[in-house]
Design an enzyme around this catalytic site. Structure first.
Site, PDB file in Angstrom:
ATOM      1  N   ASP A 229       1.213  -0.846   0.378  1.00 24.20           N
ATOM      2  CA  ASP A 229      -0.389   0.372  -0.094  1.00 24.20           C
ATOM      3  C   ASP A 229       0.905   1.487   0.047  1.00 24.20           C
ATOM      4  O   ASP A 229       1.724   1.146   0.490  1.00 24.20           O
ATOM      5  CB  ASP A 229      -0.814   0.106   1.033  1.00 24.20           C
ATOM      6  CG  ASP A 229      -2.421   0.896   1.181  1.00 24.20           C
ATOM      7  OD1 ASP A 229      -3.435   0.328   1.012  1.00 24.20           O
ATOM      8  OD2 ASP A 229      -2.162   2.362   0.747  1.00 24.20           O
TER       9      ASP A 229
ATOM     10  N   ASP B  98      -8.139  -2.443  -4.483  1.00 24.44           N
ATOM     11  CA  ASP B  98      -9.207  -3.109  -3.804  1.00 24.44           C
ATOM     12  C   ASP B  98      -8.735  -0.818  -4.190  1.00 24.44           C
ATOM     13  O   ASP B  98      -7.890  -0.344  -3.113  1.00 24.44           O
ATOM     14  CB  ASP B  98      -8.953  -3.361  -2.947  1.00 24.44           C
ATOM     15  CG  ASP B  98     -10.129  -2.411  -1.972  1.00 24.44           C
ATOM     16  OD1 ASP B  98     -11.031  -1.236  -1.884  1.00 24.44           O
ATOM     17  OD2 ASP B  98      -9.980  -3.048  -0.732  1.00 24.44           O
TER      18      ASP B  98
ATOM     19  N   CYS C 235     -15.191   0.606  -3.216  1.00 23.21           N
ATOM     20  CA  CYS C 235     -16.359  -0.221  -2.022  1.00 23.21           C
ATOM     21  C   CYS C 235     -17.594   1.390  -3.506  1.00 23.21           C
ATOM     22  O   CYS C 235     -17.877   2.303  -2.385  1.00 23.21           O
ATOM     23  CB  CYS C 235     -15.580   0.334  -1.517  1.00 23.21           C
ATOM     24  SG  CYS C 235     -15.244   1.534  -1.101  1.00 23.21           S
TER      25      CYS C 235
END
Length: 431
Positions: free
Chosen positions: A263, A307, A360
């Protein structure tokens, strides 16, 4: 505390959120720290009032002709919680810590018979400026989908198949009301409780401490399943964050092969190490952006899982305050971030390998339009049908309602009973 005092506290917290632009969780935590007399039940009730008021702010404000904290808090108690005017009036009269008594106008607007024409965006509890995006995403179902995003979310758990099976976890959690999830083969659900209801603290359970299960929304579980990470593969979780999907991918791989967790924000990675140990995931190598690079992985990965950073419109049930902080400027910034992430992550996919793009969000600008943009910029990648993977891996489950021409899928609270999640897949052409 009596309900009157709880209502006053909720108004105080909402005022803090609005005037100082603070996240709801932070404002609630600070209120609790400065009001030590409030018990756990009081804090739960106040939190429920605050979050439900934020979830339904637009429709409640339209009904009350005011979006002030007092108006939406009182409407939450009387209308959303269905306590009614009499119970609300009693709560305000019988507690010296309560807000002022109801005015005649407030009583009239809280009546069951009160007739009000609301805009579609207000009925859906979606910011007005964002309504065209919702219509583009859902057409005639836009109000229904917005309304579903304004409800309480369940607690979803994923069985960690490296340590347990679902029946074992369900048996251990039987006292919580846990049941089998509707779609995910490893999912477990504890349904949301209305009003003053308090959800169980599952992190305190023995099974959680032993690594038998993880907190993970069912849509997130399904995204990891559809990625089809297999034993022996080389996999990069490019936006790993705290590691929720990393752990799901590791379980799919049965601890065989190599899974790299990366990340760009090292602080987001911080929780992953303790979680890996608890879950018994042994095939994961964490790449700290401050001390390592990914140069050695370029063109080597069977699967790159993204993601992506997004607006979070699909998780408004869990973070309702973010709904009202979102701006067109921040949406544009997320779109730019996503394009940057897609381009960078694609370098690590080997010829014949695949890349899974997940958000999302329910907004087309972050989803289908990003897929179209990426394919236009990268001729060595082609779209791969996610719905085909769904039919192969979940043959007994109903197909999602929202499927693009290319086969990408969008999961939503109204259509699949999950958070809002978009899943797309790409494959890099073999030489």
């Amino acid at each position: 505390m009596k309900d009157g005092g709880r209502l006053a506290a909720a108004i105080e917290v909402l005022t803090e959120i609005e005037s100082r632009h603070r996240p709801a969780q932070v404002a609630l935590k600070d209120w609790g720290n400065s009001h030590r007399f409030a018990g756990s039940g009081d804090r739960t009730a106040i939190g429920n009032l605050v979050f439900d008021a934020l979830r339904n702010r637009a429709s409640l404000a339209a009904r009350m002709a005011s979006d002030l904290p007092r108006a939406i808090t009182l409407a939450t108690y009387a209308v959303t919680w269905q306590k009614g005017i009499e119970a609300l009036s009693d709560a305000l009269v019988q507690d010296r810590h309560a807000p002022e008594e109801l005015t005649e106008e407030e009583i009239a607007r809280l009546e069951d018979s009160f007739d009000l024409e609301m805009s579609a965006s207000d009925r859906a509890d979606v910011p007005e400026w964002l309504w065209p995006e919702f219509v583009a995403a859902f057409n005639d179902s836009a109000v229904e989908e917005g309304g579903a995003l304004a409800t309480r979310a369940p607690v979803d758990l994923r069985t960690n198949t490296l340590k347990a099976d679902r029946e074992k976890v369900l048996k251990r959690l039987s006292h919580t009301g846990a049941v089998v999830a509707g779609i995910s083969p490893e999912g477990i659900r504890i349904e949301a409780k209305p009003g003053l209801g308090r959800m169980p603290h599952v992190q305190a359970e023995e099974g959680y401490r032993k690594g038998w299960f993880e907190l993970q929304d069912e849509a997130s579980q399904l995204a990891a399943i559809l990625a089809q990470a297999s034993p022996g593969e080389q996999v990069l979780d490019y936006c790993a964050g705290g590691g929720g999907k990393t752990l799901a991918l590791a379980a799919s791989m049965q601890n065989r092969g190599q899974l790299y967790a990366y990340d760009a924000d090292r602080l987001r990675l911080a929780p992953i190490h303790e979680r890996l140990q608890r879950a018994g995931a042994r095939n994961i190598q964490v790449r700290d952006p401050a001390s390592t690079t990914l140069a050695d992985l370029e063109g080597q990965m069977d699967l790159v899982f993204i993601d992506a950073p997004c607006t979070g419109t699909g998780v408004w049930r869990r973070r309702p305050d973010s709904k009202w902080r979102l701006t067109d400027k921040s949406l544009a910034a997320r779109v730019e971030d996503q394009q940057h992430v897609l381009q960078n992550a694609s370098r690590y996919v080997k010829p014949g390998g695949r890349m899974v793009y997940v958000t999302c969000s329910v907004l087309p600008r972050e989803n289908q339009e990003q897929v179209k943009w990426f394919l236009g910029e990268n001729r060595d990648f082609e779209s791969r049908s996610v719905i085909d993977s769904w039919n192969k891996l979940l043959p007994s489950r109903p197909q999602p309602k929202y499927v693009s021409e290319r086969g990408e899928i969008l999961l939503t609270p109204a259509s699949t009973g999950t958070d809002g999640f978009f899943v797309a897949m790409f494959e890099r052409a073999a030489p």
